[in-house]
Motif scaffolding. Structure first.
Motif, mmCIF file in Angstrom:
data_model
loop_
_atom_site.group_PDB
_atom_site.id
_atom_site.type_symbol
_atom_site.label_atom_id
_atom_site.label_comp_id
_atom_site.label_asym_id
_atom_site.label_seq_id
_atom_site.Cartn_x
_atom_site.Cartn_y
_atom_site.Cartn_z
ATOM 1 N N ARG A 52 12.763 14.209 6.966
ATOM 2 C CA ARG A 52 13.859 13.748 7.815
ATOM 3 C C ARG A 52 13.345 12.727 8.812
ATOM 4 N N GLU A 90 20.352 10.272 9.389
ATOM 5 C CA GLU A 90 21.684 10.484 9.959
ATOM 6 C C GLU A 90 22.559 9.252 9.788
ATOM 7 N N ARG A 113 27.192 14.898 17.288
ATOM 8 C CA ARG A 113 28.181 14.109 18.043
ATOM 9 C C ARG A 113 29.231 13.533 17.114
ATOM 10 N N ARG A 168 22.824 23.686 14.738
ATOM 11 C CA ARG A 168 21.859 23.095 15.668
ATOM 12 C C ARG A 168 22.164 23.469 17.125
ATOM 13 N N GLU A 231 11.922 19.270 13.644
ATOM 14 C CA GLU A 231 11.346 17.985 14.063
ATOM 15 C C GLU A 231 9.828 18.092 14.209
HETATM 16 C C1 PEP Z 1 18.600 14.847 15.187
HETATM 17 O O1 PEP Z 1 18.512 15.715 14.315
HETATM 18 O O2 PEP Z 1 17.681 14.085 15.476
HETATM 19 C C2 PEP Z 1 19.847 14.730 15.951
HETATM 20 C C3 PEP Z 1 20.180 13.652 16.624
HETATM 21 O O3 PEP Z 1 20.530 15.843 15.905
HETATM 22 P P1 PEP Z 1 21.906 16.311 16.593
HETATM 23 O O4 PEP Z 1 22.971 15.496 15.965
HETATM 24 O O5 PEP Z 1 21.908 17.726 16.201
HETATM 25 O O6 PEP Z 1 21.768 16.102 18.078
#
Ligand code: PEP
Ligand code: MN
Length: 366
Positions: A52, A90, A113, A168, A231
């Motif tokens: 990721r 993402e 978000r 998350r 992460e």
């Molecule tokens: C991420 O996984 O780096 C991230 C931005 O996650 P989230 O949308 O859960 O804040």
């Protein structure tokens, strides 16, 4: 609420029935070619199959690092070529989807978000019509199950078949141990509403601190999580985003080696649990009957209040009810917050019934 029916196929790489949970790891953000390749090489050497990295970063404040953007996609392509790992990033709108598909990204994820925005999710869903790619959907940042469900409905409605969820954590105001409150009951309910949906956990964003990531990851597995999304940064101290929560590859290795994985119950396990489950079911039936009795008594009290021209809510009485029940619960070693929330719900239902009765009596005769 209606039960949603979504045709879901297991994501090949996320199929975890009775297997080890799937592990997806990599940096919060793709920062440089060196950082990306260094991280991926170390993770690949640990046997991790999915990498990721955020290319476009949705930052809360505009002054924060917003990601490298499109140029970082070619580093992910290089990760695929050099390590054979699948890569995921993402996407927040149709242009991201287009660029990611063009770069050969294997799996897309929708961030917390973005899940809060039905317009954005619909735009992503529309851009994926007739395209077969797995999509991981993070929970919305606010604790609202329907928004999460809605995102799956929109994607499934556009024909996206390979879907999975990532829990998350949820935003909450004030002091807290975690960066984002886990509210485990929400992913549990999501599983109930969409049977067969793989649900992964992102302990990094829940914890917000690298020393808590392992604890949350283990809790997730104890809660039957299908996988972990973690992460990992070659040098977290120098990370351009989320530095406090990223693990070094060595810390990540230690974590994965220490995780306790569980199995699905076999016939013998089920036989051992059965008598206890029967006992619990009998108690739940009694509880339900007692609740009905309690509500009936409250209904009669409501009639008396109305006849005597009293308000439905009697704040002094409510306060002492809660205090007394907390004290009663204390005698049995019950958690104060648990007792408080149960009686808040019971009292709210009683009051609601009494109010309805007041209003019915006020309706004009037909
Ligand atoms: C991420 O996984 O780096 C991230 C931005 O996650 P989230 O949308 O859960 O804040
Ligand atoms: Mn992050």
């Amino acid at each position: 609420m209606t039960q949603i029916q979504i045709e879901l196929e297991n994501i090949e790489k996320l199929q975890t029935h009775n297997k080890k949970p799937v592990l997806i790891a990599g940096p919060c953000s793709a920062e440089s070619r060196e950082q990306v390749l260094d991280c991926a090489t170390q993770l690949s050497a640990q046997g991790i199959g999915i990498f990721r990295a955020g290319v476009w970063k949705p930052r809360t404040r505009p002054s924060c690092f917003g990601g490298v953007g499109e140029p970082a996609l070619k580093w992910l392509k290089e990760v695929k070529e050099k390590t054979g790992m699948a890569v995921t990033t993402e996407v927040a709108h149709a242009r991201h989807v287009e660029a990611a598909l063009e770069a050969g990204i294997d799996i897309l994820w929708i961030g917390a978000r973005t899940t809060t925005s039905p317009f954005a999710v619909q735009e992503i869903a529309d851009s994926l019509r007739n395209i077969d790619i797995p999509v991981l959907v993070k929970n919305p940042i606010n604790a609202e199950l329907d928004l999460w469900l809605g995102a799956f409905e929109r994607l499934a409605g556009a024909g996206v078949k390979r879907l999975a969820a990532i829990h998350r954590g949820f935003s909450s105001y004030g002091e807290r141990i975690y960066r984002y409150a886990p509210h485990w009951q929400i992913p549990v309910e999501l599983r109930r509403r969409i049977p067969g949906l793989p649900v992964l956990c992102d302990p990094s964003h829940i914890a917000g601190r690298s020393d808590l990531v392992g604890l949350v990851a283990q809790m997730a597995l104890d809660m039957k999580s299908d996988g972990l999304f973690i992460e990992v940064h070659p040098n977290p101290e120098k990370a351009l985003s989320d530095k406090a929560q990223q693990l070094t590859p060595a810390e990540f290795k230690q974590l994965t080696e220490s995780l306790v994985c569980h199995k699905d119950p076999d016939d013998e396990d089920l036989a051992v649990l059965q008598p206890y489950r029967e006992q619990i079911e009998a108690i739940d039936r009694k509880l339900t009957a007692t609740l009905a009795e309690r509500l009936e008594a409250a209904r009669l009290t409501g009639d008396l209040k109305r006849l005597r021209n009293l308000t439905v809510l009697q704040p002094g009485h409510y306060r002492s009810l809660i205090d007394e029940m907390i004290a009663e619960g204390c005698k049995y070693g019950l958690d104060e917050e648990f007792v408080r929330s149960i009686f808040e719900i019971i009292h709210a239902e009683s009051i609601h019934n009494q109010l309805e009765a007041y209003n019915k009596k006020r309706e004009p005769e037909a």
